[in-house]
Design a protein around this motif. Structure first.
Motif, PDB file in Angstrom:
ATOM      1  N   THR A 142     103.942  36.773-141.183  1.00  9.91           N
ATOM      2  CA  THR A 142     103.161  37.655-140.304  1.00  9.91           C
ATOM      3  C   THR A 142     101.798  37.945-140.922  1.00  9.91           C
ATOM      4  O   THR A 142     101.702  38.398-142.061  1.00  9.91           O
ATOM      5  N   THR A 143     100.747  37.718-140.130  1.00 12.68           N
ATOM      6  CA  THR A 143      99.374  37.953-140.608  1.00 12.68           C
ATOM      7  C   THR A 143      99.065  39.442-140.651  1.00 12.68           C
ATOM      8  O   THR A 143      98.470  39.945-141.598  1.00 12.68           O
ATOM      9  N   CYS A 144      99.445  40.165-139.597  1.00 10.29           N
ATOM     10  CA  CYS A 144      99.245  41.612-139.579  1.00 10.29           C
ATOM     11  C   CYS A 144     100.135  42.239-138.520  1.00 10.29           C
ATOM     12  O   CYS A 144     100.667  41.548-137.637  1.00 10.29           O
ATOM     13  N   ILE A 145     100.307  43.556-138.645  1.00  8.04           N
ATOM     14  CA  ILE A 145     101.030  44.352-137.650  1.00  8.04           C
ATOM     15  C   ILE A 145     100.015  45.251-136.961  1.00  8.04           C
ATOM     16  O   ILE A 145      99.270  45.967-137.638  1.00  8.04           O
ATOM     17  N   ILE A 146      99.980  45.194-135.641  1.00  5.73           N
ATOM     18  CA  ILE A 146      99.166  46.134-134.864  1.00  5.73           C
ATOM     19  C   ILE A 146     100.147  47.084-134.185  1.00  5.73           C
ATOM     20  O   ILE A 146     100.901  46.685-133.306  1.00  5.73           O
ATOM     21  N   SER A 147     100.162  48.330-134.635  1.00  5.76           N
ATOM     22  CA  SER A 147     101.119  49.281-134.070  1.00  5.76           C
ATOM     23  C   SER A 147     100.396  50.526-133.584  1.00  5.76           C
ATOM     24  O   SER A 147      99.298  50.853-134.035  1.00  5.76           O
ATOM     25  N   ASP A 148     101.033  51.208-132.658  1.00  7.62           N
ATOM     26  CA  ASP A 148     100.469  52.422-132.092  1.00  7.62           C
ATOM     27  C   ASP A 148     100.328  53.501-133.157  1.00  7.62           C
ATOM     28  O   ASP A 148     101.143  53.596-134.073  1.00  7.62           O
ATOM     29  N   GLY A 149      99.292  54.333-132.996  1.00  6.29           N
ATOM     30  CA  GLY A 149      99.075  55.419-133.941  1.00  6.29           C
ATOM     31  C   GLY A 149     100.229  56.395-134.031  1.00  6.29           C
ATOM     32  O   GLY A 149     100.415  57.056-135.063  1.00  6.29           O
ATOM     33  N   PHE A 150     101.026  56.515-132.952  1.00 12.05           N
ATOM     34  CA  PHE A 150     102.177  57.418-132.955  1.00 12.05           C
ATOM     35  C   PHE A 150     103.389  56.821-133.675  1.00 12.05           C
ATOM     36  O   PHE A 150     104.405  57.492-133.822  1.00 12.05           O
ATOM     37  N   LEU A 151     103.288  55.566-134.090  1.00 10.43           N
ATOM     38  CA  LEU A 151     104.370  54.919-134.847  1.00 10.43           C
ATOM     39  C   LEU A 151     103.933  54.782-136.305  1.00 10.43           C
ATOM     40  O   LEU A 151     103.943  53.703-136.891  1.00 10.43           O
ATOM     41  N   GLY A 152     103.537  55.919-136.884  1.00  6.71           N
ATOM     42  CA  GLY A 152     102.997  55.922-138.242  1.00  6.71           C
ATOM     43  C   GLY A 152     103.945  55.358-139.283  1.00  6.71           C
ATOM     44  O   GLY A 152     103.513  54.784-140.287  1.00  6.71           O
ATOM     45  N   TRP A 153     105.244  55.491-139.037  1.00  4.92           N
ATOM     46  CA  TRP A 153     106.231  55.001-139.997  1.00  4.92           C
ATOM     47  C   TRP A 153     106.157  53.483-140.192  1.00  4.92           C
ATOM     48  O   TRP A 153     106.640  52.960-141.210  1.00  4.92           O
ATOM     49  N   THR A 154     105.560  52.765-139.249  1.00  6.61           N
ATOM     50  CA  THR A 154     105.433  51.310-139.408  1.00  6.61           C
ATOM     51  C   THR A 154     104.511  50.956-140.578  1.00  6.61           C
ATOM     52  O   THR A 154     104.558  49.835-141.078  1.00  6.61           O
ATOM     53  N   GLN A 155     103.689  51.920-141.024  1.00  9.32           N
ATOM     54  CA  GLN A 155     102.842  51.666-142.198  1.00  9.32           C
ATOM     55  C   GLN A 155     103.711  51.457-143.441  1.00  9.32           C
ATOM     56  O   GLN A 155     103.406  50.600-144.276  1.00  9.32           O
ATOM     57  N   GLN A 156     104.786  52.230-143.550  1.00 11.33           N
ATOM     58  CA  GLN A 156     105.703  52.060-144.685  1.00 11.33           C
ATOM     59  C   GLN A 156     106.333  50.670-144.658  1.00 11.33           C
ATOM     60  O   GLN A 156     106.452  50.003-145.690  1.00 11.33           O
ATOM     61  N   SER A 157     106.715  50.236-143.462  1.00  8.31           N
ATOM     62  CA  SER A 157     107.310  48.901-143.319  1.00  8.31           C
ATOM     63  C   SER A 157     106.304  47.820-143.660  1.00  8.31           C
ATOM     64  O   SER A 157     106.626  46.843-144.352  1.00  8.31           O
ATOM     65  N   ALA A 158     105.072  47.984-143.170  1.00  2.00           N
ATOM     66  CA  ALA A 158     104.021  47.004-143.462  1.00  2.00           C
ATOM     67  C   ALA A 158     103.780  46.909-144.961  1.00  2.00           C
ATOM     68  O   ALA A 158     103.671  45.809-145.525  1.00  2.00           O
ATOM     69  N   ALA A 159     103.711  48.075-145.631  1.00  2.00           N
ATOM     70  CA  ALA A 159     103.471  48.097-147.078  1.00  2.00           C
ATOM     71  C   ALA A 159     104.627  47.443-147.840  1.00  2.00           C
ATOM     72  O   ALA A 159     104.417  46.726-148.823  1.00  2.00           O
ATOM     73  N   LYS A 160     105.838  47.674-147.361  1.00  2.24           N
ATOM     74  CA  LYS A 160     107.033  47.116-148.006  1.00  2.24           C
ATOM     75  C   LYS A 160     106.974  45.592-148.057  1.00  2.24           C
ATOM     76  O   LYS A 160     107.374  44.973-149.044  1.00  2.24           O
TER      77      LYS A 160
END
Length: 468
Positions: free
Chosen positions: A115-133
């Motif tokens: 995956t090159t990047c994740i584009i997620s909604d601002g209200f799904l902030g927890w996806t940042q933790q997943s992206a960082a992982k």
């Protein structure tokens, strides 16, 4: 687990929040990415999957379904979208519950090709933790204008809402001294002196997650709000990237067979044949209007004598007795899901009475249709100020006490409807919206500002992936 195969080109994951107004622009963005030969995967939930899949049925976008959390306090079983909530007071428990999807999201993400990047909604902030992982850059999409985002941040950072004694007392926005706002331009809890509680806690979580993300994606174009994009990128992080309007990635759907056209489209065709102009009326899927306000709307539209197409969720019994029969020659009330862009781009439609959700503002500009602004909630009041005071592509409804949250009487509505459709001010905003409509098409076309910005972003993201 074996290493995932790599795509030779970019592979972008989209994860919209469970609300139509948040999902639709990301469906348009999916098409924009497909035009660049980018592989796209979109995450959704079972109840939202049919809408997402139908919207993208003519594409090769992969749709991944994640189970939605069950037994959320106050939220009826099976409700997986905010427009289905019994009340918007349930927004915080609904939005916060999406955190429970994180294990399923990460499991699905791990199974995807590189995956090159994740584009997620601002209200799904927890996806940042997943992206960082997984070492994947995250881009955030809030579906807001650069104007409302920058002005809001300035107001909050400088504590400007704590100054005015009265809710309608104007104050100057420090970084933008020509802008005057009131506390009533903001919804609670932002406009309250105390900033504690579940909603503010939720917002803080999203702000922190956004600050750790790679960038902000804006469904806008540089020429529309250059000053606010530049101010944001000079003062705040992460960087804002204007790559819209997303809706121009998809051509509007037309059907040559009249028998297959929906009733509302046939009605618009009839008005066009009669050389009659039409006012489109819609307040989004979440506006909550009192019966008294509905009465004033129907009365104002009836007395204005203009042709109108009113899309509403309200049942016939909630409108005035006999209203639809009385206006049947020049007014149509629609209660089904409509393709808003098809309506706005119809030649007969010459004005839009709108709640000023950002999607609606952008679509109206792209269709070169001037706006009669009637904001209801969220950042819509800021959008309305931008529409009327900054880019001057619309007029504003009159409220009974000139408050941003005031009641709208039928006479005031009638007056402004006529001004938009027939008046001198209407001519001015019509001219301005055509200029910005042309600029929008140039921005998204090859060589345009949004086209170049998306190229730059994709190149940066590809560089990051190659370094991983």
């Amino acid at each position: 687990m074996a290493a995932s195969p790599r795509y030779s080109g970019p592979h972008i994951v989209l994860f919209p929040f469970m609300a139509k107004g948040h999902t639709i622009p990301l469906l348009h963005l999916a098409r924009l990415l497909l035009h660049r030969n980018i592989t796209v995967t979109i995450f959704t939930t079972p109840a939202n999957q049919p809408f997402v899949s139908d919207s993208l049925s003519d594409t090769n976008v992969s749709v991944v379904e994640l189970p939605f959390p069950q037994n959320i306090d106050g939220v009826p079983a099976g409700v997986e979208s905010t427009d289905k909530l019994p009340s918007m007071s349930l927004f915080v428990p609904f939005a916060a519950s999406t955190k429970l999807m994180q294990p399923d999201f990460e499991q699905a993400l791990e199974a995807l090709p590189s995956t090159t990047c994740i584009i997620s909604d601002g209200f799904l902030g927890w996806t940042q933790q997943s992206a960082a992982k997984f070492g994947i850059p995250r881009l955030v999409f809030y579906g807001m204008s650069s104007y409302s985002q920058g002005v809001s941040r300035c107001v909050m950072v400088n504590g400007l809402l704590s100054g005015p004694e009265l809710d309608d007392e104007p104050f100057i926005v420090t970084d933008f001294p020509w802008i005057k706002l009131t506390r009533n331009d903001f919804d609670g809890p932002f406009n309250l002196r105390g900033t504690n509680g579940p909603f503010m806690d939720f917002i803080r979580e999203q702000v922190i997650a956004t600050s750790k993300s790679y960038g902000l994606l804006m469904n806008s174009f540089y020429e529309l709000e250059a000053l606010y994009v530049d101010c944001w990128n000079q003062a705040f992080k992460p960087k804002a990237w204007c790559i819209g309007p997303f809706c121009l990635a998809e051509s509007t759907k037309t059907d040559s067979k009249v028998s297959q056209k929906p009733t509302w489209l046939q009605w618009l065709d009839q008005k066009l044949a009669q050389r009659s102009s039409v006012l489109y009326v819609a307040f989004g899927s979440q506006a909550e209007l009192s019966s008294q306000q509905l009465h004033e709307i129907s009365s104002g539209l009836e007395e204005s004598k203009v042709n109108f197409l009113w899309v509403t969720r309200k049942s016939e019994s909630e409108l005035d007795d006999g209203f639809e029969e009385r206006v049947k020659e020049r007014g149509l009330v629609v209660r089904e899901w409509v393709d808003q862009r098809t309506i706005l781009e119809h030649e007969s439609v010459q004005g839009f009475l709108s709640h000023c959700g950002w999607n609606s503002v952008v679509e109206s500009i792209c269709a070169k249709v001037p706006i009669l602004a009637w904001p209801m909630m969220g950042e819509q009041r800021l959008n309305a100020r931008m529409v009327v005071e900054e880019i001057k592509v619309g007029l504003r409804v009159e409220t009974n006490n000139e408050s941003a949250k005031g009641f709208v009487k039928s006479k005031g509505l009638e007056k402004m409807v006529r001004e938009l459709v027939e008046g001198e001010e209407g001519k001015e905003v019509r001219k301005k919206v055509k200029e910005f409509g042309d600029a929008a098409k140039k921005a998204i076309a090859e060589g345009g500002s949004s086209w170049r910005t998306l190229n730059q972003l994709v190149d940066e993201l590809q560089g990051l992936r190659n370094d991983r």
